[in-house]
Design an enzyme around this catalytic site. Structure first.
Site: not given
Ligand code: PLP
Length: 376
Positions: A40, A269
């Site tokens: 994702k 800044y």
């Molecule tokens: C993002 C996600 C993962 C992976 O998590 P990591 O900590 O990056 O391994 C696994 N399962 C679900 C449902 C997720 O949303």
């Protein structure tokens, strides 16, 4: 037409990525589990092109957050299975079917609209069911599911149950709670008929943290995101270094100009930094607009010619200032490593996360818009 990205770029180490995949697949294999790559948010900022590489190297399944992300993977020619983890609206079901995505059903409305729409098209859709064992986000509480829900699913000519999953809320930090979530999941599964009425389905619950810390929880699929990219889910780099996983992302920029400031001169800044001595400073093209958190101001080090040097003052929108006093003969145009390795020195995602009080996942995603260079 394309900007060459010579001010700021992300290097993707494809050898490290392939190595991580094979290492994790081998490790999963020891528990009879299969790796699902979680990709994702543009593959945790690395860009979706890497997902095609992962497929070429043997990754068969991936998880994405949205239907849109799934469709984008199909557009670039990814042919493996795509599980949509983050829910969907009924108007997205046509896209799910047209793109051969596998939706996770997390609430009654999703289940109902899916059966209805798929029935209307006279098709069958594979889906995974999500159970909430203590995350309090998506998924069904066991007590909310009718006792005979599975009978309806079996009888539906439109729905084909292919998996049952849950998600841990603190596998990286709370052993007891994770074990209780896992226990609840197993209990849920044990309440299902064991007489073969249900079609075979995949059971899965582990993210990277659970995979690395609780091998007994791997079940049929291990949903691995951050570990695949060689970064620790806990923030402690040893966890991934000890399994020989290697960081995939590096962030590099270049020195735009160099000058020497006198002592007692204010930088940036808000004048949050004042030189204590004559200081040779360099300006580089990276700021919070490109994903470098402003909360790293006065807390950041970068690499120049393999040496750690501090960044000075408040991080601007597109620029920041670094102290190159210790670097003899440094020139305009030289490469600065914000994330990654130069010789013996390395700036890791875990270090940046620690320095600004966030998790490594957020650091990776923050750089997702930086121009990529795929290095083979
Ligand atoms: C993002 C996600 C993962 C992976 O998590 P990591 O900590 O990056 O391994 C696994 N399962 C679900 C449902 C997720 O949303």
């Amino acid at each position: 037409m394309e900007n060459t990205g010579s001010h700021l770029w992300m290097e993707i180490d494809t050898q490290a990525l392939q190595h991580n995949l094979l290492t994790l697949q081998k490790e999963a294999g020891r528990s009879n589990s299969e790796v699902m790559g979680v990709v994702k948010a543009d593959a945790y900022g690395h860009g979706i092109e890497v997902v095609k590489l992962l497929f070429d190297w043997g990754l068969k399944r991936v998880g994405v957050a949205t239907v849109e992300e799934g469709c984008n993977l199909r557009k670039i020619g990814f042919r493996g299975e795509i599980l949509v983890l983050g829910g969907f609206f009924s108007e997205e079901i046509d896209s799910i079917l047209d793109n051969d995505l596998v939706p996770v059903v997390s609430c009654f409305e999703e289940g109902r609209s899916l059966a209805e729409k798929v029935g209307h098209r006279g098709e069958t859709v594979k889906f995974h069911l999500k159970i909430d064992t203590g995350m309090g986000r998506g998924g069904f509480l066991e007590r909310d599911l009718p006792a005979d829900w599975w009978r309806k699913v079996i009888q539906s000519p439109f729905l084909s149950l292919a998996g049952i999953m849950t998600h841990f809320s603190c596998a990286e930090s709370d052993r007891e709670y994770t074990e209780s979530q896992f226990g609840q999941f197993l209990t849920f599964l044990s309440h299902l008929p064991q007489d073969g009425t249900l079609p075979p389905f995949l059971r899965h619950c582990s993210n990277s943290a659970a995979f690395l810390l609780f091998p007994e929880m791997r079940l049929d699929l291990s949903r691995l995101g951050i570990a695949l990219f060689g970064v620790s889910p806990t923030g402690d780099a040893r966890l991934v270094v000890d399994c020989s996983l290697r960081p995939v992302m590096a962030i590099k920029t270049r020195i735009k100009n160099i000058k020497t400031l006198p002592a007692n001169f204010r930088v940036g800044y808000g004048s949050t930094f004042v030189t204590s001595r004559e200081t040779k400073v360099a300006v580089v093209s990276l700021g919070y607009a490109q994903g470098l958190f402003r909360s790293l101001s006065n807390r950041l080090e970068v690499l120049v010619r393999g040496k750690r040097v501090p960044a000075l003052g408040t991080i601007s929108m597109d620029q920041m200032v670094i102290d190159v006093s210790g670097i003899e003969g440094v020139k305009r145009g030289e490469v600065v490593t914000v994330l990654g390795r130069e010789g013996e020195e390395e700036i890791r995602v875990e270090e940046l996360a620690h320095r600004c009080g966030t998790i490594p996942h957020e650091i990776l995603c923050s750089f997702r818009r930086v121009t990529k260079k795929i290095c083979r």
